[in-house]
Scaffold this active site. Structure first.
Site, mmCIF file in Angstrom:
data_model
loop_
_atom_site.group_PDB
_atom_site.id
_atom_site.type_symbol
_atom_site.label_atom_id
_atom_site.label_comp_id
_atom_site.label_asym_id
_atom_site.label_seq_id
_atom_site.Cartn_x
_atom_site.Cartn_y
_atom_site.Cartn_z
ATOM 1 N N LYS A 121 -14.277 -3.937 0.454
ATOM 2 C CA LYS A 121 -13.874 -3.921 1.865
ATOM 3 C C LYS A 121 -14.279 -2.581 2.477
ATOM 4 C CE LYS A 121 -9.307 -3.738 3.303
ATOM 5 N NZ LYS A 121 -9.255 -2.483 4.062
ATOM 6 N N GLU A 190 -6.110 -5.004 11.791
ATOM 7 C CA GLU A 190 -4.872 -4.236 11.630
ATOM 8 C C GLU A 190 -4.345 -3.755 12.980
ATOM 9 O OE1 GLU A 190 -4.976 -1.336 8.496
ATOM 10 O OE2 GLU A 190 -3.077 -0.439 9.114
HETATM 11 O O1 KIV Z 1 -5.542 0.052 2.137
HETATM 12 C C1 KIV Z 1 -4.858 -0.916 2.471
HETATM 13 O O2 KIV Z 1 -3.790 -1.194 1.906
HETATM 14 C C2 KIV Z 1 -5.331 -1.756 3.565
HETATM 15 C C3 KIV Z 1 -4.392 -2.775 4.112
HETATM 16 C C4 KIV Z 1 -3.335 -2.152 4.898
HETATM 17 C C5 KIV Z 1 -5.108 -3.820 4.863
HETATM 18 O O3 KIV Z 1 -6.431 -1.590 3.990
#
Ligand code: KIV
Length: 272
Positions: A121, A190
């Site tokens: 991600k 988010e």
């Molecule tokens: O790092 C994380 O936990 C996240 C979530 C809040 C989506 O990116």
């Protein structure tokens, strides 16, 4: 009311798109270690996110910026050993993909090779287009992250709701479309207005997972320490606490201290 429409032995990026098509909501939760990930996986959470929030809840930093690629790989490999059903997605940490697309690809490859995770991600839209393209071209599934992107906290200045203004909302919509067109398998949104998040979810074919983005999206994600009430000082409106582990753990540990001090522990049955 039925909550799951199809059994998945192993959730894949394809399963997530299928869930969206079948209008089955997707559950996503963070984990950073083997023991927690085992519980999360057994509870049938669809996606385990090894988030760079480990920087906050595990390492105690104020932001997600300090965590390193090596540290993310360590957390991710522990989670991968536990996850039998969930798709494991790993955050590429700050500073490991923004400078150029070759570095982004090297970081993504290290995560996939050294941890055994299933996807990565990244935070941002058009600014990281080349990096996303290069990682995808190497056959690595990529999830996007738009709205409040904690790696850019010093640019925003605060953790307040993003994209309330028309211009920022328009850019977010364009970025979501771009990430879909590039081939991302999903996007985290988010802390943005619920109406905007729903609009985005309806405008793309890939799953939109929200955190503080209302109920009109395709799934939800939370930080597991927040859900369990271990981080008792963090109280955003979007958080639903399912336990108050901070209190329960404090009580249990205090009792242990009392038992040791009073010589009650260990007793005869607990000795050899
Ligand atoms: O790092 C994380 O936990 C996240 C979530 C809040 C989506 O990116």
């Amino acid at each position: 009311m039925s909550v799951a429409k199809k059994e998945y032995k192993r959730v894949t990026v394809k399963s997530l798109v299928e869930m969206k098509q079948n209008e089955e909501k997707i559950s996503m939760l963070t984990s950073y270690d083997y023991s927690m990930a085992k519980i999360v996986d057994a509870a049938q959470v669809d996606v385990i996110l090894v988030g760079d929030s480990a920087s906050n809840v595990i390492a105690g930093h104020e932001t997600t910026l300090p965590i390193t690629l090596d540290q993310m790989i360590y957390h991710a490999s522990s989670v991968v050993r536990a996850a039998k059903r969930a798709l494991v997605v790993v955050d590429i940490p700050f500073g490991s993909y923004q400078s150029d697309s070759k570095e982004a690809l090297r970081s993504a490859i290290r995560i996939m090779k050294e941890s055994g995770a299933h996807a990565v991600k990244v935070e941002g839209g058009s600014e990281i287009r080349q990096s996303v393209t290069r990682i995808l071209e190497a056959g690595i599934p990529v999830m996007g992250h738009l709205g409040l992107t904690p790696q850019s906290i010093y640019k925003f200045g605060t953790y307040t709701v993003r994209a309330k203004e028309e211009r920022e909302a328009e850019k977010l919509k364009e970025d979501a479309k771009m990430l879909e067109e590039l081939g991302c398998f999903g996007i985290v949104l988010e802390k943005i207005p619920a109406k905007l998040a729903q609009e985005v979810a309806e405008s793309v074919s890939i799953p939109i997972i929200g955190i503080g983005a209302g109920n009109g999206v395709d799934g939800q994600v939370l930080v597991v320490h927040d859900l369990l009430g271990m981080t008792h000082e963090f109280n955003p409106r979007f958080l639903r606490r399912y336990m108050n582990l901070y209190e329960d753990m404090s009580k249990a540990i205090s009792e242990y201290v009392t038992d040791v001090k009073s010589r009650d522990f260990p007793n005869e049955n607990e000795s050899y």
